[in-house]
Structures are given as C-alpha cells and as structure tokens.
Design a protein around this motif. Structure first.
Motif, PDB file in Angstrom:
ATOM      1  N   UNK A 103      60.516  85.792  44.626  1.00 20.61           N
ATOM      2  CA  UNK A 103      60.525  87.180  45.106  1.00 20.61           C
ATOM      3  C   UNK A 103      61.876  87.555  45.692  1.00 20.61           C
ATOM      4  N   UNK A 104      62.549  86.611  46.350  1.00 23.40           N
ATOM      5  CA  UNK A 104      63.821  86.928  47.012  1.00 23.40           C
ATOM      6  C   UNK A 104      65.031  86.710  46.109  1.00 23.40           C
ATOM      7  N   UNK A 105      64.973  85.698  45.227  1.00 24.70           N
ATOM      8  CA  UNK A 105      66.142  85.347  44.418  1.00 24.70           C
ATOM      9  C   UNK A 105      65.986  85.691  42.953  1.00 24.70           C
ATOM     10  N   UNK A 106      64.793  86.085  42.530  1.00 26.98           N
ATOM     11  CA  UNK A 106      64.579  86.397  41.131  1.00 26.98           C
ATOM     12  C   UNK A 106      63.791  85.305  40.435  1.00 26.98           C
ATOM     13  N   UNK A 107      63.212  85.604  39.288  1.00 25.45           N
ATOM     14  CA  UNK A 107      62.385  84.626  38.572  1.00 25.45           C
ATOM     15  C   UNK A 107      63.202  83.465  38.045  1.00 25.45           C
ATOM     16  N   UNK A 108      62.512  82.352  37.834  1.00 27.05           N
ATOM     17  CA  UNK A 108      63.189  81.180  37.292  1.00 27.05           C
ATOM     18  C   UNK A 108      63.253  80.073  38.309  1.00 27.05           C
ATOM     19  N   UNK A 109      64.426  79.509  38.488  1.00 33.04           N
ATOM     20  CA  UNK A 109      64.608  78.406  39.429  1.00 33.04           C
ATOM     21  C   UNK A 109      66.047  78.435  39.933  1.00 33.04           C
ATOM     22  N   UNK A 110      66.491  77.307  40.502  1.00 30.82           N
ATOM     23  CA  UNK A 110      67.792  77.268  41.172  1.00 30.82           C
ATOM     24  C   UNK A 110      68.958  76.987  40.230  1.00 30.82           C
ATOM     25  N   UNK A 111      68.769  77.224  38.928  1.00 34.16           N
ATOM     26  CA  UNK A 111      69.840  76.974  37.970  1.00 34.16           C
ATOM     27  C   UNK A 111      69.681  77.921  36.797  1.00 34.16           C
ATOM     28  N   UNK A 112      70.793  78.553  36.378  1.00 37.08           N
ATOM     29  CA  UNK A 112      70.807  79.436  35.222  1.00 37.08           C
ATOM     30  C   UNK A 112      71.690  78.814  34.155  1.00 37.08           C
ATOM     31  N   UNK A 113      71.156  78.681  32.950  1.00 39.90           N
ATOM     32  CA  UNK A 113      71.888  78.017  31.874  1.00 39.90           C
ATOM     33  C   UNK A 113      71.978  78.925  30.663  1.00 39.90           C
ATOM     34  N   UNK A 114      73.001  78.706  29.856  1.00 38.84           N
ATOM     35  CA  UNK A 114      73.133  79.527  28.655  1.00 38.84           C
ATOM     36  C   UNK A 114      74.452  79.276  27.951  1.00 38.84           C
ATOM     37  N   UNK A 115      74.822  80.240  27.114  1.00 36.62           N
ATOM     38  CA  UNK A 115      76.064  80.188  26.347  1.00 36.62           C
ATOM     39  C   UNK A 115      76.918  81.402  26.697  1.00 36.62           C
ATOM     40  N   UNK A 116      78.211  81.251  26.553  1.00 41.75           N
ATOM     41  CA  UNK A 116      79.112  82.365  26.812  1.00 41.75           C
ATOM     42  C   UNK A 116      80.550  81.954  26.562  1.00 41.75           C
ATOM     43  N   UNK A 117      81.450  82.894  26.762  1.00 45.60           N
ATOM     44  CA  UNK A 117      82.882  82.634  26.626  1.00 45.60           C
ATOM     45  C   UNK A 117      83.535  82.700  28.004  1.00 45.60           C
ATOM     46  N   UNK A 118      84.391  81.750  28.281  1.00 50.83           N
ATOM     47  CA  UNK A 118      85.165  81.756  29.522  1.00 50.83           C
ATOM     48  C   UNK A 118      86.632  81.911  29.161  1.00 50.83           C
ATOM     49  N   UNK A 119      87.174  83.077  29.451  1.00 48.25           N
ATOM     50  CA  UNK A 119      88.574  83.388  29.111  1.00 48.25           C
ATOM     51  C   UNK A 119      88.832  83.171  27.622  1.00 48.25           C
ATOM     52  N   UNK A 120      87.835  83.566  26.819  1.00 47.43           N
ATOM     53  CA  UNK A 120      87.987  83.473  25.374  1.00 47.43           C
ATOM     54  C   UNK A 120      87.551  82.164  24.752  1.00 47.43           C
ATOM     55  N   UNK A 121      87.110  81.189  25.563  1.00 45.59           N
ATOM     56  CA  UNK A 121      86.691  79.881  25.047  1.00 45.59           C
ATOM     57  C   UNK A 121      85.164  79.795  25.068  1.00 45.59           C
ATOM     58  N   UNK A 122      84.497  79.576  23.922  1.00 47.25           N
ATOM     59  CA  UNK A 122      83.035  79.425  23.913  1.00 47.25           C
ATOM     60  C   UNK A 122      82.623  78.144  24.637  1.00 47.25           C
ATOM     61  N   UNK A 123      81.641  78.250  25.545  1.00 48.88           N
ATOM     62  CA  UNK A 123      81.197  77.094  26.321  1.00 48.88           C
ATOM     63  C   UNK A 123      79.673  77.105  26.443  1.00 48.88           C
ATOM     64  N   UNK A 124      79.126  75.922  26.716  1.00 50.75           N
ATOM     65  CA  UNK A 124      77.750  75.784  27.185  1.00 50.75           C
ATOM     66  C   UNK A 124      77.851  75.652  28.691  1.00 50.75           C
ATOM     67  N   UNK A 125      77.245  76.581  29.423  1.00 49.13           N
ATOM     68  CA  UNK A 125      77.564  76.714  30.842  1.00 49.13           C
ATOM     69  C   UNK A 125      76.299  76.854  31.679  1.00 49.13           C
ATOM     70  N   UNK A 126      76.367  76.358  32.909  1.00 42.17           N
ATOM     71  CA  UNK A 126      75.260  76.498  33.848  1.00 42.17           C
ATOM     72  C   UNK A 126      75.755  76.807  35.246  1.00 42.17           C
ATOM     73  N   UNK A 127      74.953  77.581  35.976  1.00 43.08           N
ATOM     74  CA  UNK A 127      75.302  78.008  37.335  1.00 43.08           C
ATOM     75  C   UNK A 127      74.158  77.681  38.282  1.00 43.08           C
ATOM     76  N   UNK A 128      74.445  76.991  39.367  1.00 41.54           N
ATOM     77  CA  UNK A 128      73.440  76.796  40.402  1.00 41.54           C
ATOM     78  C   UNK A 128      73.252  78.095  41.180  1.00 41.54           C
ATOM     79  N   UNK A 129      72.006  78.386  41.520  1.00 38.18           N
ATOM     80  CA  UNK A 129      71.676  79.558  42.335  1.00 38.18           C
ATOM     81  C   UNK A 129      71.292  79.061  43.729  1.00 38.18           C
TER      82      UNK A 129
END
Length: 311
Positions: A103-129
């Motif tokens: 309810x306070x932080x949003x659905x899911x859990x304490x880690x968000x994972x996915x794909x994206x580009x970082x400064x033009x470089x494709x990466x598999x990336x995850x962020x702790x919440x």
C-alpha cells in the motif's frame, strides 16, 4: 478575559489559513548542512544537495528514470509475490506486513527487474526498492535478482544491479538466507559466460545482500558516503567492545581498503556506467557530438551555423 477568548476565536480561522498557505513538501531541508531547497529543484538535481553535495534518499521510480534511458525501461517479473510458508507472526502476521508495504510502496516486492538501455547500452538491470520493507531480501527478491543474471545470459547483455538493502528478510527465515547462495550461483554462471556484471552499492547495503552478489561484481561502484557492510557499526562495536575507525564501512573507507572500485557521484553515475559498460563489452565509445562551427569573428553561434560578422 471573555473579551480575549472571543478575539482569539475570531482570529483562529485566519491563523489556520496562514498555516496552510504554504503547500506541504514545497521545501526540503538537507540532512547534512541544513540548506533549504525547493523540492522540485532538489528532485531535478537527483536529490543531491546543491551546497554540500549530500546524497539524500532517492525513491526507486526516480532512480530508474535517472539511470535507464527514457522509453527503454521494460519491467518484468511483476507477477511474483511472497508467500508465507513459515506462517511467521511477530507483532503482526507476515501477510499483513506485505500488504501494508504494498500500500505504501506499490505492488510487488523490494526489487524491480527488467531490461533497458543505460546511456545507450542494452542491459539486464535490477533496482532494490528500499521503501519496501527496507529493501530486505526474501524469496521473491532472490528470484528476481537471479533472473537478472539469467536474462543477461539469454540476451547476451551485461548485468547491472543497484543495491540498497537491510539484508535478508527475517520473516522468511532460512528461506531468505538461501537466496545468498542462489543469487551467487547465478552470478557465477554469468562470469563463466564472460558477460560483465556491474554492482552499484547505495546507502545502505548491508546483511546478506552485501555478503553475496552485491560485492561480486566485476566492478563495484558506490555512491559517496554509502554505508556498506555485513553487520552495522553499532553491532560490531558492541560485540568487540572497541571503538571503530573513523568512517568505518563508509564508501570512502571501503575504497581505501580495496573493497569497492570507484566512488561515483549520483549526477555522474549514468554517464560513467555507460562508459564502463562499453569498455567491458568491447563496444566503440559513444560518439562525441561535433563542436559548433566558428563564426567569422571566431565565435561559435548557438546553432553551429556560420554567422556573418557585423560590418
């Protein structure tokens, strides 16, 4: 004193209006130097104090926006949810804690994972919440981190994990501790495939996260003054009964003792990540935009087009 009471009552509505005239959250005060800054300006500066450069806590959504190129973030594994196999109950049942966190932080859990580009470089990336139960690592977080490494293998991309965690989630007991071995094994498979993995440790990164994949990167970067370690300084100090060195377990201390490779200010993080990822992947450097052409008087104009010198 009846006259004073009547006067005070008459003034109370205006007083209440004056208190509410400044919107809540308009200003932010720096925890380090006390500087008062417009919150919007602080957010635009990635929550780095413009006076003392203190790095304030950053919501995960803002962290993703500051790291991943616009329009490239693809969040995955959103369907994963924590169970309660131990039927853990302290002050409240574990499922109730999870519901409150969502309810306070949003659905899911304490880690968000996915794909994206970082400064033009494709990466598999995850962020702790960190805002979700202190970024604690349970079975779902361990599975998502593992998938970051496995997805990097599948797509032949480098892996990138930005950690901010209090460690293993006690409500899942030994199941949470198992995630240390699980994530480390997945990271080892990535190393065998010779695919790069950069770990970024943020404030704080402690416990089982620091004791596993967070410190196993080919490169380990840290934000300034981030607290990184297994047990906290107070626990260590009380256990050994000795005073700890100044700045113990802070990023600068770890850099001096070879535990992290580089301290990167938040405002430079994305650019430096892109440069390092390109080097590690053997990719050509990012092209440098051409400099504006000089005008007849030797000065470039705003559009890079020659401008006739005034007669």
């Amino acid at each position: 004193m009846a006259w004073w009471r009547r006067k005070k009552e008459a003034l109370e509505p205006d007083s209440a209006k004056s208190k509410n005239s400044i919107p809540k959250g308009l200003w932010s005060k720096c925890e380090s130097c006390g500087e008062i800054t417009y919150t919007d300006e602080l957010v635009a500066n990635l929550r780095v104090c413009p006076v003392c450069q203190h790095h304030a806590p950053m919501p995960t959504a803002e962290r993703i926006a500051a790291t991943v190129d616009e329009g490239t973030w693809q969040e995955l594994d959103q369907e994963l949810r924590s169970g309660d196999p131990l039927e853990f109950h302290d002050q409240q049942p574990y499922p109730d804690r999870l519901a409150r966190a969502m309810r306070s932080a949003g659905p899911g859990d304490a880690f968000l994972s996915g794909l994206g580009d970082v400064d033009g470089v494709p990466v598999s990336v995850g962020f702790f919440a960190f805002e979700f139960m202190g970024g604690s690592m349970g079975s779902v977080v361990g599975e998502k981190v593992t998938r970051v490494f496995e997805r990097a293998l599948e797509t032949q991309r480098p892996a990138l994990v930005l950690s901010a965690s209090g460690g293993a989630r006690m409500q899942e007991g030994v199941l949470s501790l198992m995630q240390m071995a699980k994530t480390s094994a997945a990271r080892a498979r990535l190393r065998e495939a010779k695919l790069p993995y950069i770990s970024v440790v943020l404030h704080p990164t402690t416990g089982g996260v620091a004791a596993s994949f967070a410190m196993l990167g080919d490169l380990v970067l840290a934000e300034p003054k981030a607290l990184v370690g297994f047990a906290g300084p107070r626990v260590i100090q009380q256990t050994i009964g000795q005073d700890l060195p100044k700045g113990f377990q802070r990023a600068e201390f770890l850099l001096e003792h070879g535990m992290v490779d580089r301290i990167v200010p938040r405002l430079e993080m994305k650019e430096q990540l892109g440069t390092l990822l390109r080097l590690m992947m053997g990719a050509p450097p990012r092209p440098v935009p051409p400099e504006p052409e000089p005008t007849d008087d030797g000065e470039p104009d705003g559009d890079g087009e020659p401008v006739a010198a005034p007669s």
